[in-house]
Scaffold this active site. Structure first.
Site, short mmCIF file in Angstrom:
data_model
loop_
_atom_site.label_atom_id
_atom_site.label_comp_id
_atom_site.label_asym_id
_atom_site.label_seq_id
_atom_site.Cartn_x
_atom_site.Cartn_y
_atom_site.Cartn_z
N SER A 136 -0.48 -1.10 9.28
CA SER A 136 -1.32 -1.99 10.10
C SER A 136 -1.52 -1.44 11.51
CB SER A 136 -0.65 -3.37 10.20
OG SER A 136 -0.39 -3.89 8.93
N1 SAH Z 1 4.54 -3.14 6.70
C1 SAH Z 1 3.96 -1.88 6.26
C2 SAH Z 1 2.54 -2.02 5.76
C3 SAH Z 1 2.51 -2.67 4.46
S1 SAH Z 1 1.08 -2.43 3.45
C4 SAH Z 1 4.05 -0.83 7.34
O1 SAH Z 1 4.60 -1.10 8.42
O2 SAH Z 1 3.62 0.28 7.07
C5 SAH Z 1 1.55 -3.56 2.19
C6 SAH Z 1 2.65 -3.07 1.29
O3 SAH Z 1 3.01 -4.15 0.43
C7 SAH Z 1 2.25 -1.91 0.39
O4 SAH Z 1 3.14 -0.86 0.55
C8 SAH Z 1 2.34 -2.50 -1.02
O5 SAH Z 1 2.74 -1.58 -2.00
C9 SAH Z 1 3.39 -3.59 -0.82
N2 SAH Z 1 3.40 -4.67 -1.83
C10 SAH Z 1 2.35 -5.26 -2.43
N3 SAH Z 1 2.78 -6.20 -3.31
C11 SAH Z 1 4.14 -6.20 -3.25
C12 SAH Z 1 5.17 -6.94 -3.91
N4 SAH Z 1 4.87 -7.86 -4.83
N5 SAH Z 1 6.45 -6.70 -3.59
C13 SAH Z 1 6.77 -5.75 -2.65
N6 SAH Z 1 5.83 -5.01 -2.00
C14 SAH Z 1 4.53 -5.22 -2.29
#
Ligand code: SAH
Length: 217
Positions: free
Chosen positions: A58
């Site tokens: 993000s």
């Molecule tokens: N907080 C992160 C950005 C996250 S992007 C940062 O600082 O870089 C969103 C993430 O959520 C992705 O890596 C995706 O794979 C994960 N995600 C999506 N659904 C999920 C689930 N059910 N359980 C755990 N992670 C999940």
């Protein structure tokens, strides 16, 4: 002033990073470490960047806005769903300090490995308070509940009062999560003390997948 210091100063000017701990964390953890090589030269700009597998890290304004809304205090127990690059996890871990605890869950093994690699580069700057799990976090993580705060960094279809996330929250706990589909999302701040939800920002996150998330098309 370094580019990182300028990024933090800009965020402060915009009214973000209200807590000293959040500001310190952003100054300590270099965002560039979590940005893929092809975008490294833009690491301090206010953009989201692809981290592979259709996922993104993000933008700093969104990250700091979420940190502010979470009102993290050293010593708290936090659940993060969506480790991604590991950047947000590193910031939270830094803020929580040695007495705190962070559980961060990532569903994609490739990104779990990437986050592990990125976080190992800043390990000496972090207290030993982070547990990473590679699994579906769409219904939270009951084993470690209750949490002071839950932060979800992928968009949820909905956040209802009977959600497993609400059940895993302390009485005065809070949830910060994007809710909505791929064309309209709001960042929701849920306060368990008053049992009320507030829309605090219009956002765009990748979808939460798994059991309690969106079904892939
Ligand atoms: N907080 C992160 C950005 C996250 S992007 C940062 O600082 O870089 C969103 C993430 O959520 C992705 O890596 C995706 O794979 C994960 N995600 C999506 N659904 C999920 C689930 N059910 N359980 C755990 N992670 C999940």
């Amino acid at each position: 002033m370094s580019e990182l210091e300028m990024m933090v100063a800009r965020l402060r000017t915009m009214g973000f990073l209200k807590s000293e701990q959040a500001e310190k964390a952003m100054l300590t953890i270099d965002r560039a470490i979590f940005i893929p090589n092809e975008y490294k030269s833009l690491a301090y700009s206010d953009n989201a960047f692809p981290i592979g597998y259709g996922q993104t890290i993000s933008a700093p304004t969104v990250v700091s806005f979420m940190l502010d809304k979470l009102e993290l205090k050293p010593g708290m127990k936090i659940l993060e769903v969506g480790t991604g690059s590991g950047y947000n996890a590193a910031l939270i871990s830094h803020i929580l300090g040695v007495r705190g605890k962070l559980i961060s869950i990532e569903i994609l093994p490739q990104l779990y490995d990437l986050a592990k690699k990125n976080l190992s580069k800043v390990a000496s700057l972090l207290p030993n308070n982070l547990t990473m799990l590679c699994m579906d976090g769409s219904e939270g993580y009951e084993k470690e509940a209750l949490y002071d705060r839950i932060v979800i960094t992928a968009a949820m279809p909905s956040l209802e009062f009977n959600s497993p996330f609400v059940k895993q929250l302390k009485k005065d706990g809070k949830i910060v999560a994007p809710v909505g589909n791929s064309w309209s999302q709001n960042l929701i701040l849920y306060d368990n003390k008053t049992r009320t939800s507030q829309r605090v920002l219009s956002v765009m996150f990748v979808p939460l997948v798994g059991k309690g998330g969106f079904k892939p098309d």
